[in-house]
Design an enzyme around this catalytic site. Structure first.
Site, mmCIF file in Angstrom:
data_model
loop_
_atom_site.group_PDB
_atom_site.id
_atom_site.type_symbol
_atom_site.label_atom_id
_atom_site.label_comp_id
_atom_site.label_asym_id
_atom_site.label_seq_id
_atom_site.Cartn_x
_atom_site.Cartn_y
_atom_site.Cartn_z
ATOM 1 N N GLY A 152 0.628 -1.248 0.025
ATOM 2 C CA GLY A 152 -0.024 -0.005 0.066
ATOM 3 C C GLY A 152 0.946 1.234 -0.086
ATOM 4 C CG ASP B 151 -1.629 1.747 2.890
ATOM 5 O OD1 ASP B 151 -1.520 1.642 4.161
ATOM 6 O OD2 ASP B 151 -2.148 1.072 1.905
ATOM 7 C CG ASP C 295 -8.504 0.718 9.907
ATOM 8 O OD1 ASP C 295 -9.335 1.379 10.669
ATOM 9 O OD2 ASP C 295 -8.837 -0.374 9.410
ATOM 10 C CE LYS D 79 -10.172 3.150 7.014
ATOM 11 N NZ LYS D 79 -10.800 1.935 6.751
ATOM 12 C CG PHE E 121 -12.191 -0.356 2.600
ATOM 13 C CD1 PHE E 121 -11.782 -1.026 3.885
ATOM 14 C CD2 PHE E 121 -11.772 -0.616 1.412
ATOM 15 C CE1 PHE E 121 -10.894 -1.634 3.374
ATOM 16 C CE2 PHE E 121 -10.770 -1.320 1.033
ATOM 17 C CZ PHE E 121 -10.007 -2.013 2.203
ATOM 18 C CB VAL E 122 -10.006 5.376 1.286
ATOM 19 C CG1 VAL E 122 -11.308 6.094 1.946
ATOM 20 C CG2 VAL E 122 -9.293 4.848 2.559
ATOM 21 C CG ASP F 49 -5.657 -3.515 -1.689
ATOM 22 O OD1 ASP F 49 -5.103 -3.074 -0.653
ATOM 23 O OD2 ASP F 49 -6.106 -4.683 -1.756
ATOM 24 N NE ARG G 186 -2.100 -3.093 -4.185
ATOM 25 C CZ ARG G 186 -2.089 -3.154 -2.984
ATOM 26 N NH1 ARG G 186 -2.291 -2.033 -2.091
ATOM 27 N NH2 ARG G 186 -2.403 -4.508 -2.625
HETATM 28 P P1 IMP Z 1 -4.417 -1.500 10.676
HETATM 29 O O1 IMP Z 1 -3.493 -2.825 11.137
HETATM 30 O O2 IMP Z 1 -5.876 -1.950 11.088
HETATM 31 O O3 IMP Z 1 -3.906 -0.213 10.918
HETATM 32 O O4 IMP Z 1 -4.436 -1.829 9.224
HETATM 33 C C1 IMP Z 1 -3.606 -1.141 8.434
HETATM 34 C C2 IMP Z 1 -3.650 -1.914 6.970
HETATM 35 O O5 IMP Z 1 -4.991 -2.355 6.554
HETATM 36 C C3 IMP Z 1 -3.039 -0.880 6.043
HETATM 37 O O6 IMP Z 1 -1.653 -1.023 5.728
HETATM 38 C C4 IMP Z 1 -4.082 -1.194 4.699
HETATM 39 O O7 IMP Z 1 -3.316 -2.042 3.976
HETATM 40 C C5 IMP Z 1 -5.025 -1.786 5.489
HETATM 41 N N1 IMP Z 1 -6.301 -1.032 5.360
HETATM 42 C C6 IMP Z 1 -7.076 -0.494 6.390
HETATM 43 N N2 IMP Z 1 -8.096 0.352 6.175
HETATM 44 C C7 IMP Z 1 -7.985 0.480 4.622
HETATM 45 C C8 IMP Z 1 -8.905 1.151 3.731
HETATM 46 O O8 IMP Z 1 -9.598 2.004 4.064
HETATM 47 N N3 IMP Z 1 -8.379 0.793 2.355
HETATM 48 C C9 IMP Z 1 -7.651 0.122 2.089
HETATM 49 N N4 IMP Z 1 -6.768 -0.730 2.847
HETATM 50 C C10 IMP Z 1 -6.894 -0.517 4.151
HETATM 51 MG MG MG Z 2 -1.161 -2.200 3.633
#
Ligand code: IMP
Ligand code: MG
Length: 177
Positions: free
Chosen positions: A38, A94, A97, A125, A146-147, A153, A159
């Site tokens: 990402g 990227d 979350d 987010k 979800f973006v 992606d 992407r």
């Molecule tokens: P986290 O571990 O929950 O912070 O998630 C991070 C990973 O989930 C990021 O590196 C993204 O690859 C993916 N991700 C989380 N939210 C989104 C979204 O809205 N769109 C696309 N990928 C996301």
């Molecule tokens: Mg990622």
């Protein structure tokens, strides 16, 4: 899909990130580590704004999602990481979350004894964080949707969009191609 950030807005955000990072490191050598896949678009745009002596490394982190938007088990691959011992490391992803991916990567990286580890993300987010860690550099705060685009992606698609867009309710759960 609805546009969330235009290409111009994204570039202005990356300019800001670059300035903050340049100011903080103040010419000290840096290893920037992009999280595959990402971060590739952000990585390519951001490194051209950085003025310190710079090396680039990559790590892979994936939480398989399939057609779902909720993350599964996290797998980490450090095969493409250069030697970071005694060096300043900036992890680039990227989106922040839940934060589980970045916190796991920071913990793993620390085992390689870098001089420091900081994190920069294009997006954060709002209201989703589940860990006691925040990235030092955030390009944009976005609402919980979800973006896709600019590296992000859905089922590995989108992407390449030069802008950031939010999937609409009916687009989630469908097979893309
Ligand atoms: P986290 O571990 O929950 O912070 O998630 C991070 C990973 O989930 C990021 O590196 C993204 O690859 C993916 N991700 C989380 N939210 C989104 C979204 O809205 N769109 C696309 N990928 C996301
Ligand atoms: Mg990622």
């Amino acid at each position: 899909m609805k546009t969330v950030l235009t290409a111009d807005q994204l570039h202005a955000g990356v300019d800001r990130l670059g300035q903050e990072i340049n100011q903080f490191y103040n010419g000290q050598p840096l290893i920037i580590v992009g999280v595959l896949t990402g971060s590739i678009v952000l990585l390519a745009d951001l490194i051209r704004r950085l003025i310190m002596p710079l090396r680039v490394g990559l790590v892979q982190a994936s939480s398989y999602r399939g057609a779902a938007i909720d993350p599964g088990q996290l797998t980490i691959n450090f095969d493409l990481l250069p030697d970071v011992k005694g060096r300043h490391v900036l992890l680039i992803d990227d989106i922040f979350d839940t934060g589980k991916t970045l916190i796991a990567l920071v913990d793993e990286l620390r085992k390689h004894n870098p001089a420091s580890v900081r994190c920069a993300v294009l997006l954060r987010k709002q209201g989703r964080q589940a860990v006691m860690m925040e990235p030092e550099y955030v390009g944009f705060e976005i609402p919980n949707a979800f973006v896709v685009g600019y590296g992000l992606d859905y089922q590995d698609a989108y992407r390449n969009l030069p802008y950031l867009a939010a999937l609409e309710e009916h687009e989630i759960g469908q097979k893309v191609h």
